[in-house]
Design a protein around this motif. Sequence first.
Motif, mmCIF file in Angstrom:
data_model
loop_
_atom_site.group_PDB
_atom_site.id
_atom_site.type_symbol
_atom_site.label_atom_id
_atom_site.label_comp_id
_atom_site.label_asym_id
_atom_site.label_seq_id
_atom_site.Cartn_x
_atom_site.Cartn_y
_atom_site.Cartn_z
ATOM 1 N N GLU A 114 -37.277 13.241 9.776
ATOM 2 C CA GLU A 114 -36.281 13.708 8.805
ATOM 3 C C GLU A 114 -34.996 12.937 9.022
ATOM 4 O O GLU A 114 -34.312 13.121 10.020
ATOM 5 C CB GLU A 114 -36.013 15.198 9.006
ATOM 6 N N THR A 115 -34.698 12.041 8.099
ATOM 7 C CA THR A 115 -33.445 11.302 8.271
ATOM 8 C C THR A 115 -32.541 11.413 7.057
ATOM 9 O O THR A 115 -31.386 11.057 7.118
ATOM 10 C CB THR A 115 -33.708 9.800 8.522
ATOM 11 N N GLU A 116 -33.062 11.912 5.976
ATOM 12 C CA GLU A 116 -32.251 11.975 4.755
ATOM 13 C C GLU A 116 -31.843 13.405 4.481
ATOM 14 O O GLU A 116 -32.606 14.330 4.705
ATOM 15 C CB GLU A 116 -33.070 11.475 3.556
ATOM 16 N N PHE A 117 -30.634 13.555 3.991
ATOM 17 C CA PHE A 117 -30.189 14.882 3.614
ATOM 18 C C PHE A 117 -29.067 14.748 2.606
ATOM 19 O O PHE A 117 -28.202 13.899 2.770
ATOM 20 C CB PHE A 117 -29.691 15.644 4.843
ATOM 21 N N PRO A 118 -29.086 15.543 1.511
ATOM 22 C CA PRO A 118 -28.047 15.362 0.497
ATOM 23 C C PRO A 118 -26.648 15.574 1.069
ATOM 24 O O PRO A 118 -26.433 16.499 1.848
ATOM 25 C CB PRO A 118 -28.358 16.442 -0.546
ATOM 26 N N VAL A 119 -25.739 14.688 0.677
ATOM 27 C CA VAL A 119 -24.385 14.714 1.226
ATOM 28 C C VAL A 119 -23.676 16.043 0.968
ATOM 29 O O VAL A 119 -22.996 16.575 1.829
ATOM 30 C CB VAL A 119 -23.569 13.539 0.649
ATOM 31 N N GLU A 120 -23.902 16.611 -0.233
ATOM 32 C CA GLU A 120 -23.167 17.847 -0.541
ATOM 33 C C GLU A 120 -23.545 18.994 0.391
ATOM 34 O O GLU A 120 -22.806 19.948 0.538
ATOM 35 C CB GLU A 120 -23.311 18.247 -2.013
ATOM 36 N N LYS B 239 -13.901 3.273 4.802
ATOM 37 C CA LYS B 239 -13.075 2.102 5.076
ATOM 38 C C LYS B 239 -13.859 0.794 5.095
ATOM 39 O O LYS B 239 -13.315 -0.255 4.826
ATOM 40 C CB LYS B 239 -12.347 2.279 6.417
ATOM 41 N N PHE B 240 -15.113 0.831 5.489
ATOM 42 C CA PHE B 240 -15.952 -0.358 5.512
ATOM 43 C C PHE B 240 -15.340 -1.523 6.291
ATOM 44 O O PHE B 240 -15.215 -2.636 5.761
ATOM 45 C CB PHE B 240 -16.324 -0.795 4.090
ATOM 46 N N CYS B 241 -14.934 -1.287 7.517
ATOM 47 C CA CYS B 241 -14.598 -2.403 8.404
ATOM 48 C C CYS B 241 -15.873 -3.245 8.502
ATOM 49 O O CYS B 241 -16.975 -2.693 8.599
ATOM 50 C CB CYS B 241 -14.196 -1.893 9.783
ATOM 51 N N THR B 242 -15.717 -4.581 8.493
ATOM 52 C CA THR B 242 -16.922 -5.415 8.310
ATOM 53 C C THR B 242 -17.870 -5.387 9.507
ATOM 54 O O THR B 242 -19.017 -5.796 9.399
ATOM 55 C CB THR B 242 -16.514 -6.883 8.021
ATOM 56 N N PHE B 243 -17.382 -4.909 10.681
ATOM 57 C CA PHE B 243 -18.248 -4.889 11.872
ATOM 58 C C PHE B 243 -18.981 -3.564 12.042
ATOM 59 O O PHE B 243 -19.816 -3.427 12.925
ATOM 60 C CB PHE B 243 -17.393 -5.143 13.136
ATOM 61 N N CYS B 244 -18.665 -2.563 11.227
ATOM 62 C CA CYS B 244 -18.985 -1.176 11.590
ATOM 63 C C CYS B 244 -20.114 -0.578 10.750
ATOM 64 O O CYS B 244 -20.155 -0.732 9.532
ATOM 65 C CB CYS B 244 -17.721 -0.332 11.440
ATOM 66 N N VAL B 245 -20.992 0.162 11.430
ATOM 67 C CA VAL B 245 -22.135 0.779 10.726
ATOM 68 C C VAL B 245 -21.831 2.178 10.198
ATOM 69 O O VAL B 245 -22.610 2.730 9.417
ATOM 70 C CB VAL B 245 -23.370 0.934 11.657
ATOM 71 N N VAL B 246 -20.711 2.755 10.641
ATOM 72 C CA VAL B 246 -20.462 4.168 10.320
ATOM 73 C C VAL B 246 -20.545 4.481 8.820
ATOM 74 O O VAL B 246 -21.188 5.448 8.426
ATOM 75 C CB VAL B 246 -19.125 4.648 10.945
ATOM 76 N N PRO B 247 -19.907 3.668 7.937
ATOM 77 C CA PRO B 247 -19.992 4.014 6.511
ATOM 78 C C PRO B 247 -21.434 4.047 6.000
ATOM 79 O O PRO B 247 -21.725 4.732 5.023
ATOM 80 C CB PRO B 247 -19.192 2.902 5.828
ATOM 81 N N TYR B 248 -22.325 3.295 6.661
ATOM 82 C CA TYR B 248 -23.731 3.285 6.227
ATOM 83 C C TYR B 248 -24.517 4.430 6.864
ATOM 84 O O TYR B 248 -25.343 5.059 6.214
ATOM 85 C CB TYR B 248 -24.389 1.939 6.576
ATOM 86 N N THR B 249 -24.279 4.687 8.172
ATOM 87 C CA THR B 249 -25.090 5.717 8.845
ATOM 88 C C THR B 249 -24.548 7.121 8.592
ATOM 89 O O THR B 249 -25.308 8.058 8.438
ATOM 90 C CB THR B 249 -25.144 5.486 10.369
ATOM 91 N N ARG B 250 -23.222 7.261 8.574
ATOM 92 C CA ARG B 250 -22.642 8.596 8.402
ATOM 93 C C ARG B 250 -22.235 8.864 6.962
ATOM 94 O O ARG B 250 -21.823 9.967 6.620
ATOM 95 C CB ARG B 250 -21.437 8.779 9.331
ATOM 96 N N GLY B 251 -22.249 7.837 6.143
ATOM 97 C CA GLY B 251 -22.029 8.029 4.719
ATOM 98 C C GLY B 251 -20.565 8.162 4.331
ATOM 99 O O GLY B 251 -19.654 7.917 5.132
ATOM 100 N N ALA B 252 -20.360 8.558 3.079
ATOM 101 C CA ALA B 252 -19.013 8.642 2.515
ATOM 102 C C ALA B 252 -18.240 9.780 3.170
ATOM 103 O O ALA B 252 -18.819 10.704 3.726
ATOM 104 C CB ALA B 252 -19.102 8.875 1.014
#
Length: 461
Positions: free
Chosen positions: A131-137, A168-181
């Motif tokens: 289980e890795t997906e879950f709706p953001v809301e 923020k999408f700092c170019t080195f960082c995975v957080v916006p992709y793994t933790r989402g908006a």
Amino acid sequence: MTTPRKLHIKSYGCQMNVYDAQRMVDTLAGEGFVETASADDADLVILNTCHIREKASEKVYSELGRLRVAKEEAARAGREMKIAVAGCVAQAEGEEIIHRAPTVDIVVGPQSYHHLPQLLQRARANGRALETEFPVEDKFGFLPQPKPDAIRARGISAFVTVQEGCDKFCTFCVVPYTRGAEVSRPVAKIIDDVMQLADNGVREITLIGQNVNAYHGEGPDGRAWPLGKLLQRLAEIPGVARLRYSTSHPRDVDDSLIAAHRDLPELMPFVHLPVQSGSDRILAAMNRKHTADDYRRVIDRFRAARQDIAFSSDFIVGFPGETREEFSATLALVTQIGYAASYSFKYSPRPGTPAAEMRETVSALEMDERLGRLQGLIDSQQSAFNRAAIGTTVDVLFERAARNPGQIVGRTAYLQPAHVMASPDIIGKILPVRIDSLERYSLIGELATSAPSLVSQTIGA
Ligand code: 5AD
Ligand code: SF4
């Protein structure tokens, strides 16, 4: 009575993971799990992974190799051990983990920890559960109401998530992709959590989020409240003696936050404000959305509001294309600001981030050399900051008995550990301590009778 099942959680990475681990313990306590210090005798082992640092996934796979042996030994002894991978590596590489590591029974991303009991059941019935997906809301719908006992066991300092994700999408960082908006929790829910924690003896609350000062949760008036206003409201809750927040982005420091530092004695004068680099060209390549001068100005605003404020930061050395001069700009910024503590990392490419596509790499040797120099400078600033406490009287919030018999340990406003010989009755209190000496990173002192302290606070009702 059934015997409790044993749970072992190994956490890597950020504060958010430390808090998440506690959340998993709370969720699984309802299923009859108690924590154990060793993986070997556990019925369920959870690796709470972090994707930010170097070689994160390799570390997970080598740890899984060790756990496979423990699992086989348990099976030989007639005991079943389940293995779960949680956290950001689970989120980012869930499918691959399932394929590469057959020993893993459960993969669970940070947004699904409330599903752990069901996942465990599913793994028992079907062999494995992913289980890795879950709706953001639904992100915050699951936060379990902390159980009073669990809170008490956690002591007098607690984390409360107020915000998750990052835009923020700092170019080195995975957080916006793994933790989402970015998502902020409503003010009312945070007040409820903090009141419950304070009722149960918690004295220090750290508000956490990947970009905590982007907080804009809905207030009781229906408007979006900034972090400063939230802090102001939380400071009114009886029992809350100390407030902190982490981690902040320099661009999101607004006047409400500065005013909170000016007006609230409960808000600790210690701010983690990552800058990453002192070079404007590198900051732009990192998409940090601020220059070194912007950062200096933010620091000045904090200092103008509260003269005893201190800072910590994160730094990355060897970002693609970083020249020696650009690295020197980082050293110059550190020298100019003067930090109480800092974390520094060698750049490591995270797949899927824009920086991972950048070609001009800095050699491993050069990275080591730069990291060594930066850490030397940071260490000397930290030692100087700690030495400056010797001979002064500072307020300490006492947390627990220390390892040495008779000693109680607490923390100063700047999170320095401080040890005194005293009765355990002082746990949970803020008392002035006269600092006599320094042992590595710990301050050693005696309870002072009068309190001409730098940071004056009340303990709360
Ligand atoms: N390489 C090195 N350090 C990184 N950090 C985040 N991503 C990377 C990366 N790809 C560091 C930053 C951040 C801290 C939590 O981890 O300094 O502030
Ligand atoms: Fe990552 Fe930048 Fe967001 Fe911090 S601000 S979490 S470094 S993208």
